[in-house]
Design a protein around this motif. Structure first.
Motif, PDB file in Angstrom:
ATOM      1  N   ALA A  20     -18.279  33.769  25.639  1.00  0.00           N
ATOM      2  CA  ALA A  20     -17.869  32.856  24.582  1.00  0.00           C
ATOM      3  C   ALA A  20     -16.401  32.458  24.677  1.00  0.00           C
ATOM      4  O   ALA A  20     -15.993  31.507  24.056  1.00  0.00           O
ATOM      5  CB  ALA A  20     -18.151  33.473  23.218  1.00  0.00           C
ATOM      6  N   GLN A  21     -15.620  33.154  25.464  1.00  0.00           N
ATOM      7  CA  GLN A  21     -14.197  32.882  25.533  1.00  0.00           C
ATOM      8  C   GLN A  21     -13.724  32.583  26.950  1.00  0.00           C
ATOM      9  O   GLN A  21     -12.602  32.875  27.304  1.00  0.00           O
ATOM     10  CB  GLN A  21     -13.436  34.099  24.979  1.00  0.00           C
ATOM     11  N   GLN A  22     -14.562  31.987  27.777  1.00  0.00           N
ATOM     12  CA  GLN A  22     -14.199  31.748  29.171  1.00  0.00           C
ATOM     13  C   GLN A  22     -13.029  30.777  29.302  1.00  0.00           C
ATOM     14  O   GLN A  22     -12.170  30.964  30.158  1.00  0.00           O
ATOM     15  CB  GLN A  22     -15.405  31.240  29.966  1.00  0.00           C
ATOM     16  N   LEU A  23     -12.979  29.753  28.493  1.00  0.00           N
ATOM     17  CA  LEU A  23     -11.885  28.797  28.580  1.00  0.00           C
ATOM     18  C   LEU A  23     -10.562  29.458  28.203  1.00  0.00           C
ATOM     19  O   LEU A  23      -9.538  29.237  28.847  1.00  0.00           O
ATOM     20  CB  LEU A  23     -12.169  27.582  27.696  1.00  0.00           C
ATOM     21  N   GLU A  24     -10.584  30.290  27.166  1.00  0.00           N
ATOM     22  CA  GLU A  24      -9.376  31.025  26.763  1.00  0.00           C
ATOM     23  C   GLU A  24      -8.901  31.928  27.900  1.00  0.00           C
ATOM     24  O   GLU A  24      -7.708  32.018  28.174  1.00  0.00           O
ATOM     25  CB  GLU A  24      -9.667  31.873  25.512  1.00  0.00           C
ATOM     26  N   LYS A  25      -9.834  32.590  28.583  1.00  0.00           N
ATOM     27  CA  LYS A  25      -9.479  33.456  29.706  1.00  0.00           C
ATOM     28  C   LYS A  25      -8.871  32.658  30.850  1.00  0.00           C
ATOM     29  O   LYS A  25      -7.987  33.143  31.550  1.00  0.00           O
ATOM     30  CB  LYS A  25     -10.706  34.224  30.191  1.00  0.00           C
ATOM     31  N   LEU A  26      -9.345  31.443  31.048  1.00  0.00           N
ATOM     32  CA  LEU A  26      -8.807  30.575  32.088  1.00  0.00           C
ATOM     33  C   LEU A  26      -7.336  30.254  31.803  1.00  0.00           C
ATOM     34  O   LEU A  26      -6.495  30.294  32.706  1.00  0.00           O
ATOM     35  CB  LEU A  26      -9.635  29.297  32.168  1.00  0.00           C
ATOM     36  N   PHE A  27      -7.005  29.954  30.548  1.00  0.00           N
ATOM     37  CA  PHE A  27      -5.614  29.697  30.180  1.00  0.00           C
ATOM     38  C   PHE A  27      -4.764  30.943  30.431  1.00  0.00           C
ATOM     39  O   PHE A  27      -3.661  30.848  30.964  1.00  0.00           O
ATOM     40  CB  PHE A  27      -5.503  29.269  28.710  1.00  0.00           C
ATOM     41  N   ALA A  93     -16.368  27.273  32.903  1.00  0.00           N
ATOM     42  CA  ALA A  93     -15.954  27.803  31.596  1.00  0.00           C
ATOM     43  C   ALA A  93     -16.486  26.939  30.462  1.00  0.00           C
ATOM     44  O   ALA A  93     -16.945  27.464  29.436  1.00  0.00           O
ATOM     45  CB  ALA A  93     -14.435  27.904  31.532  1.00  0.00           C
ATOM     46  N   LEU A  94     -16.441  25.627  30.628  1.00  0.00           N
ATOM     47  CA  LEU A  94     -16.951  24.735  29.582  1.00  0.00           C
ATOM     48  C   LEU A  94     -18.451  24.932  29.372  1.00  0.00           C
ATOM     49  O   LEU A  94     -18.923  24.941  28.234  1.00  0.00           O
ATOM     50  CB  LEU A  94     -16.647  23.271  29.932  1.00  0.00           C
ATOM     51  N   LYS A  95     -19.186  25.103  30.467  1.00  0.00           N
ATOM     52  CA  LYS A  95     -20.628  25.357  30.343  1.00  0.00           C
ATOM     53  C   LYS A  95     -20.892  26.707  29.702  1.00  0.00           C
ATOM     54  O   LYS A  95     -21.746  26.837  28.829  1.00  0.00           O
ATOM     55  CB  LYS A  95     -21.301  25.302  31.718  1.00  0.00           C
ATOM     56  N   ALA A  96     -20.152  27.739  30.132  1.00  0.00           N
ATOM     57  CA  ALA A  96     -20.356  29.085  29.591  1.00  0.00           C
ATOM     58  C   ALA A  96     -20.048  29.148  28.103  1.00  0.00           C
ATOM     59  O   ALA A  96     -20.724  29.844  27.348  1.00  0.00           O
ATOM     60  CB  ALA A  96     -19.487  30.100  30.346  1.00  0.00           C
ATOM     61  N   ASP A  97     -19.033  28.387  27.679  1.00  0.00           N
ATOM     62  CA  ASP A  97     -18.653  28.371  26.268  1.00  0.00           C
ATOM     63  C   ASP A  97     -19.470  27.373  25.449  1.00  0.00           C
ATOM     64  O   ASP A  97     -19.228  27.203  24.260  1.00  0.00           O
ATOM     65  CB  ASP A  97     -17.165  28.046  26.119  1.00  0.00           C
TER      66      ASP A  97
END
Length: 146
Positions: A20-27, A93-97
């Motif tokens: 749920a937080q893949q995009l945050e982890k990418l940042f 990340a967008l797909k996972a989130d």
């Protein structure tokens, strides 16, 4: 049998929580990487909100939602392989989130994709800008005003 079922349910809940937080982890992964420019703004000021509000629709949206902050990550002039791998990471990340794509603007090789996700906490909006030699991801978080 009950143990197997409960373990399976726990694993599913854990998997849902971690993705749920893949995009945050990418940042977080790239914020200290010198090949990237990173911007974090906890609460945008009035000037930034007015700049974002180029269209009346967005201005109405801004007035009805409280900003929770924004993040921006830009890869400037990276190697082609880094551009491709970073683009894949963002898309994954967008797909996972579970972000929903709401618009695409393409002009030649330049492309801007906008994504949105509505949660219990509010609305998350992502702009993914793909220009040759310049890849940018912005994440804007909003809470519904009460």
């Amino acid at each position: 049998m009950k143990k197997i079922l409960s373990i399976t349910l726990m694993m599913l809940a854990f998997a849902a929580g971690t993705s749920a937080q893949q995009l945050e982890k990418l940042f977080e992964k790239y914020m200290e990487d010198e090949r990237f420019n990173y911007v974090y703004q906890k609460k945008p000021g009035m000037v930034e909100r007015l700049n974002d509000a180029g269209s009346p629709d967005l201005w109405v949206f801004e007035k009805s939602n409280a900003s929770l902050g924004r993040r921006m990550l830009t890869l400037n002039g990276g190697e082609k392989s880094l551009e491709e791998s970073f683009t894949r990471e963002v898309e994954t990340a967008l797909k996972a989130d579970k972000y929903e794509q709401v618009s695409i603007v393409r002009n030649g090789k330049n492309r801007v994709e906008t994504y949105e996700k509505i949660t219990d906490q509010g609305i998350a909006k992502v702009n993914f800008i793909k220009n040759p030699g310049n890849i940018m991801v912005t994440l804007n978080l909003y809470a519904q005003k009460k």
